[in-house]
Design a protein around this motif. Structure first.
Motif, PDB file in Angstrom:
ATOM      1  N   LYS A   1       0.752  -1.295   0.326  1.00 24.83           N
ATOM      2  CA  LYS A   1       0.299  -0.261   0.108  1.00 24.83           C
ATOM      3  C   LYS A   1       0.931   1.622   0.059  1.00 24.83           C
ATOM      4  O   LYS A   1       0.595   2.625  -0.388  1.00 24.83           O
ATOM      5  N   MET A   2       2.079   1.546   0.626  1.00 23.14           N
ATOM      6  CA  MET A   2       2.796   2.412   1.086  1.00 23.14           C
ATOM      7  C   MET A   2       3.920   2.727  -0.295  1.00 23.14           C
ATOM      8  O   MET A   2       4.046   3.771  -1.043  1.00 23.14           O
ATOM      9  N   LYS A   3       3.979   1.507  -1.087  1.00 18.83           N
ATOM     10  CA  LYS A   3       4.848   1.880  -2.252  1.00 18.83           C
ATOM     11  C   LYS A   3       3.591   1.603  -3.694  1.00 18.83           C
ATOM     12  O   LYS A   3       3.401   0.710  -3.775  1.00 18.83           O
ATOM     13  N   ASN A   4       3.921   2.429  -4.403  1.00 18.65           N
ATOM     14  CA  ASN A   4       3.479   2.517  -5.777  1.00 18.65           C
ATOM     15  C   ASN A   4       3.785   1.238  -6.501  1.00 18.65           C
ATOM     16  O   ASN A   4       4.989   1.425  -6.875  1.00 18.65           O
ATOM     17  N   ASP A   5       2.960   0.483  -6.546  1.00 18.70           N
ATOM     18  CA  ASP A   5       2.947  -0.550  -8.517  1.00 18.70           C
ATOM     19  C   ASP A   5       3.917  -1.468  -7.910  1.00 18.70           C
ATOM     20  O   ASP A   5       5.199  -2.460  -8.295  1.00 18.70           O
ATOM     21  N   ASN A   6       4.351  -1.819  -6.190  1.00 18.67           N
ATOM     22  CA  ASN A   6       4.603  -2.820  -5.410  1.00 18.67           C
ATOM     23  C   ASN A   6       4.336  -4.823  -5.922  1.00 18.67           C
ATOM     24  O   ASN A   6       4.575  -4.705  -5.112  1.00 18.67           O
ATOM     25  N   THR A   7       4.823  -5.208  -7.434  1.00 18.18           N
ATOM     26  CA  THR A   7       4.754  -5.974  -8.156  1.00 18.18           C
ATOM     27  C   THR A   7       5.113  -7.033  -6.834  1.00 18.18           C
ATOM     28  O   THR A   7       5.082  -8.120  -6.280  1.00 18.18           O
ATOM     29  N   GLN A   8       6.062  -7.249  -6.415  1.00 19.21           N
ATOM     30  CA  GLN A   8       7.657  -8.250  -5.932  1.00 19.21           C
ATOM     31  C   GLN A   8       6.721  -8.487  -4.389  1.00 19.21           C
ATOM     32  O   GLN A   8       6.300  -9.063  -3.787  1.00 19.21           O
TER      33      GLN A   8
ATOM     34  N   THR B   1      -5.808 -14.055  -5.334  1.00 20.71           N
ATOM     35  CA  THR B   1      -6.485 -12.311  -4.794  1.00 20.71           C
ATOM     36  C   THR B   1      -5.086 -12.204  -5.153  1.00 20.71           C
ATOM     37  O   THR B   1      -5.084 -10.855  -5.637  1.00 20.71           O
ATOM     38  N   GLU B   2      -4.323 -12.172  -4.504  1.00 20.42           N
ATOM     39  CA  GLU B   2      -3.147 -11.349  -4.502  1.00 20.42           C
ATOM     40  C   GLU B   2      -1.961 -11.197  -5.801  1.00 20.42           C
ATOM     41  O   GLU B   2      -1.774 -10.550  -6.059  1.00 20.42           O
ATOM     42  N   VAL B   3      -1.532 -12.791  -6.194  1.00 17.67           N
ATOM     43  CA  VAL B   3      -1.353 -12.625  -8.054  1.00 17.67           C
ATOM     44  C   VAL B   3      -2.250 -11.800  -8.777  1.00 17.67           C
ATOM     45  O   VAL B   3      -1.603 -11.151  -9.604  1.00 17.67           O
ATOM     46  N   ARG B   4      -3.599 -11.963  -8.131  1.00 19.43           N
ATOM     47  CA  ARG B   4      -4.372 -11.652  -9.440  1.00 19.43           C
ATOM     48  C   ARG B   4      -3.812  -9.039  -9.556  1.00 19.43           C
ATOM     49  O   ARG B   4      -4.000  -8.715 -10.465  1.00 19.43           O
ATOM     50  N   GLU B   5      -3.709  -8.771  -7.874  1.00 22.93           N
ATOM     51  CA  GLU B   5      -3.683  -7.549  -7.894  1.00 22.93           C
ATOM     52  C   GLU B   5      -2.583  -7.514  -8.077  1.00 22.93           C
ATOM     53  O   GLU B   5      -2.174  -6.187  -9.240  1.00 22.93           O
ATOM     54  N   CYS B   6      -1.004  -8.337  -8.578  1.00 18.51           N
ATOM     55  CA  CYS B   6       0.324  -8.065  -8.923  1.00 18.51           C
ATOM     56  C   CYS B   6       0.159  -8.149 -10.847  1.00 18.51           C
ATOM     57  O   CYS B   6       0.698  -7.062 -11.421  1.00 18.51           O
ATOM     58  N   LEU B   7      -1.100  -8.480 -11.088  1.00 16.99           N
ATOM     59  CA  LEU B   7      -1.191  -8.802 -12.464  1.00 16.99           C
ATOM     60  C   LEU B   7      -1.975  -7.279 -12.951  1.00 16.99           C
ATOM     61  O   LEU B   7      -1.640  -6.848 -14.354  1.00 16.99           O
ATOM     62  N   LYS B   8      -2.914  -6.966 -12.272  1.00 19.08           N
ATOM     63  CA  LYS B   8      -3.406  -6.187 -12.410  1.00 19.08           C
ATOM     64  C   LYS B   8      -2.350  -4.049 -12.728  1.00 19.08           C
ATOM     65  O   LYS B   8      -2.709  -4.143 -13.382  1.00 19.08           O
ATOM     66  N   LEU B   9      -1.621  -4.930 -11.692  1.00 19.40           N
ATOM     67  CA  LEU B   9      -0.013  -3.632 -12.329  1.00 19.40           C
ATOM     68  C   LEU B   9       0.681  -3.420 -13.566  1.00 19.40           C
ATOM     69  O   LEU B   9       0.723  -2.542 -14.046  1.00 19.40           O
ATOM     70  N   ASP B  10       1.377  -4.830 -13.665  1.00 19.30           N
ATOM     71  CA  ASP B  10       1.721  -5.346 -14.830  1.00 19.30           C
ATOM     72  C   ASP B  10       1.236  -6.860 -15.479  1.00 19.30           C
ATOM     73  O   ASP B  10       1.919  -7.874 -15.018  1.00 19.30           O
ATOM     74  N   PRO B  11       0.510  -6.751 -16.118  1.00 15.18           N
ATOM     75  CA  PRO B  11       0.052  -7.927 -16.945  1.00 15.18           C
ATOM     76  C   PRO B  11       1.457  -9.148 -17.720  1.00 15.18           C
ATOM     77  O   PRO B  11       0.996 -10.016 -17.582  1.00 15.18           O
ATOM     78  N   ASP B  12       2.315  -8.110 -17.852  1.00 14.00           N
ATOM     79  CA  ASP B  12       3.697  -9.060 -18.990  1.00 14.00           C
ATOM     80  C   ASP B  12       4.557  -9.410 -16.912  1.00 14.00           C
ATOM     81  O   ASP B  12       5.833  -9.556 -17.573  1.00 14.00           O
TER      82      ASP B  12
END
Length: 499
Positions: free
Chosen positions: A215-222, A242-253
């Protein structure tokens, strides 16, 4: 008169367009001094009243009206802080200092925010500049205190990193606890502490830090990727997805997240499908689906354990007692206090007529789940069936399984009735024994072909036992149980219809 009405109607038609043009004309005009003061005054009143969103709107207008008004930026920063939006407040405080470098309150406030974000060098620079700017006593005292704290935190950060590199995770985590207590929005320290927690097997703490970091860091896919893998290894496929989908929302690739997503999605689909099959009572198909789960994920023990537990349940529900007992025993070897599996194995033992073993399982489960009504009822039923088995068992008399249907019961009855019909015996003693045997066969058929009586018997009550029925308050009026006689009254004349 008609012409006048037409003019009036025309004017009314175009009034909305005229108003829009007026609005557009004035939209680009900056606020004049009076309007700016009004926005500032209204913003302050709304802020004091706790109406933060409305106050923010007025300060936005004030900043737009005069981008060089440091007070408008400072007030807006104050609202952002009151709303918990520290990241949004920082640029405004920096703008205040740019416009008015001697504004010590703004610099001190920015230094405190930078400290909480773990930007210790920048915070230290602000505190030192405050001390050089001839502050009042209160500001000087706070700046000295925060500067000392910043120096101490820098020392702790260096020690924590050193311990982490040496893989001394417990020592590093302890130091990071002290850092995060002050630097509450420091993403780097939280992520390092999360990694320490993972290495020490404290997954709950790792999840807490990674959720905060996401939440604190934008685009924190890791952070989302790590959260997904932690939940996966904990056997929580739903949260992992749920969490891996959040990752892919930020970076689909995102390669790691996409690869993990395919695995979790497949496993999740299999488990959900298996549970649906259990609800539909398609137990054999559910077993096959859970066997597929173990093939999909053979390396995470928790998924294998879940699959075996649910296979045990499906087999017990599906009346496959022997297989159920075997699979349940395998689960209980690793988890001997698993109440659900103990209940399922107890049910399978009942189906297999191993009542003493069923009682043991129910009693063990009851120690770990004392208020479970289902457990209590199961135990009482097993105890009744044990007592009943030591007396007369109508299934055994007919030589059929407890799962036998009515057609199978009648077939067994006809065969035995023909075999033990008293007319087949001439010797008085053999005839008498045959009569008793025949009565037992007829009683068994009477009970097991009557749905109500069979249900009573399956729950440990004997519908043909007057003592049992007196105890359970069960009465029927078809023959009078104690004197039940399949031959009728009077001298026996065995002309028997086996239909």
């Amino acid at each position: 008169m008609v012409a006048t009405d037409q003019v009036a109607r025309t004017i009314l038609t175009y009034i909305p367009y005229i108003l829009v043009l007026i609005d557009l004309r004035y939209e680009g005009v900056k606020c004049d001094g009076g309007s700016l003061d009004n926005h500032m005054e209204m913003g302050k009143k709304l802020l004091a009243a706790g109406q933060l969103a409305d106050a923010l709107s007025h300060f936005h207008a004030a900043v737009d009206g005069d981008p060089k008004n440091y007070a408008a930026y400072y007030r807006r920063a104050t609202v952002f802080l009151a709303m918990g939006r520290s990241k949004a407040a920082l640029p405004d405080l920096s703008k205040v200092i740019e416009l008015k470098p001697d504004f010590t309150s703004a610099r001190l406030q920015r230094g405190n925010l930078l400290l909480k974000h773990g930007r210790l060098d920048e915070a230290e620079s602000d505190f030192k500049k405050v001390l050089k700017s001839n502050p009042n006593d209160k500001e000087e005292k706070e700046a000295h205190c925060q500067l000392t704290k910043s120096d101490e935190l820098q020392r702790l950060v260096a020690q924590a990193r050193s311990s982490f590199i040496r893989q001394e995770y417990s020592a590093a985590a302890s130091l990071l606890d002290g850092i995060v207590e002050t630097c509450v929005w420091d993403v780097t320290s939280r992520e390092m502490r999360a990694e320490c927690s993972i290495q020490m097997g404290e997954m709950g703490k790792a999840i807490g830090d990674l959720k905060a970091a996401s939440k604190m860091k934008n685009d924190n896919t890791q952070a989302f990727y790590k959260l997904s893998t932690i939940y996966y290894n904990l056997g929580d496929h739903e949260m992992s997805l749920t969490e891996v989908r959040e990752c892919l929302k930020l970076d689909p690739d995102h390669k790691q997240c996409f690869s993990h997503y395919k695995q979790v999605k497949k496993l999740n689909k299999q488990i959900r499908s298996a549970e649906e099959l259990i609800r539909e009572q398609s137990y054999e198909e559910a077993v096959s689906k859970y066997e597929a789960v173990m093939k999909t994920e053979p390396n995470v023990q928790l998924f294998s354990s879940l699959a075996k537990e649910r296979i045990c349940h499906a087999l017990a529900r599906g009346q496959q007692a022997s297989r159920a007992i075997s699979v349940c025993a395998e689960v209980l070897q690793a988890d001997p206090e698993n109440v659900n599996v103990l209940k399922d194995r107890a049910e399978a033992y009942v189906q297999d007529e191993q009542y003493e073993e069923a009682i043991k399982d129910y009693e063990t489960a009851a120690k770990h789940s004392q208020n479970d009504r289902q457990l209590k009822e199961g135990l009482e039923r097993a105890q009744r069936l044990l007592k009943q088995s030591q007396k007369k068992d109508y299934y055994k008399i007919l030589g059929v399984k407890r799962t036998a249907n009515k057609k199978e019961i009648l077939k067994a009855y006809r065969k035995l009735a023909q075999q033990w019909h008293p007319d087949n015996f001439q010797d008085p003693e053999e005839k008498k024994a045959a009569e008793n045997k025949f009565i037992d066969i007829a009683r068994a058929k009477e009970v097991l072909t009557d749905p109500e009586m069979r249900t009573k018997f399956d729950h440990g009550e004997d519908p043909m036992d007057p003592e049992s029925q007196q105890h359970h308050g069960f009465h029927r009026g078809f023959h009078g149980f104690q004197g039940f006689n399949p031959f009728g009254s009077g001298p026996f004349n065995f002309k028997f219809n086996f239909n």
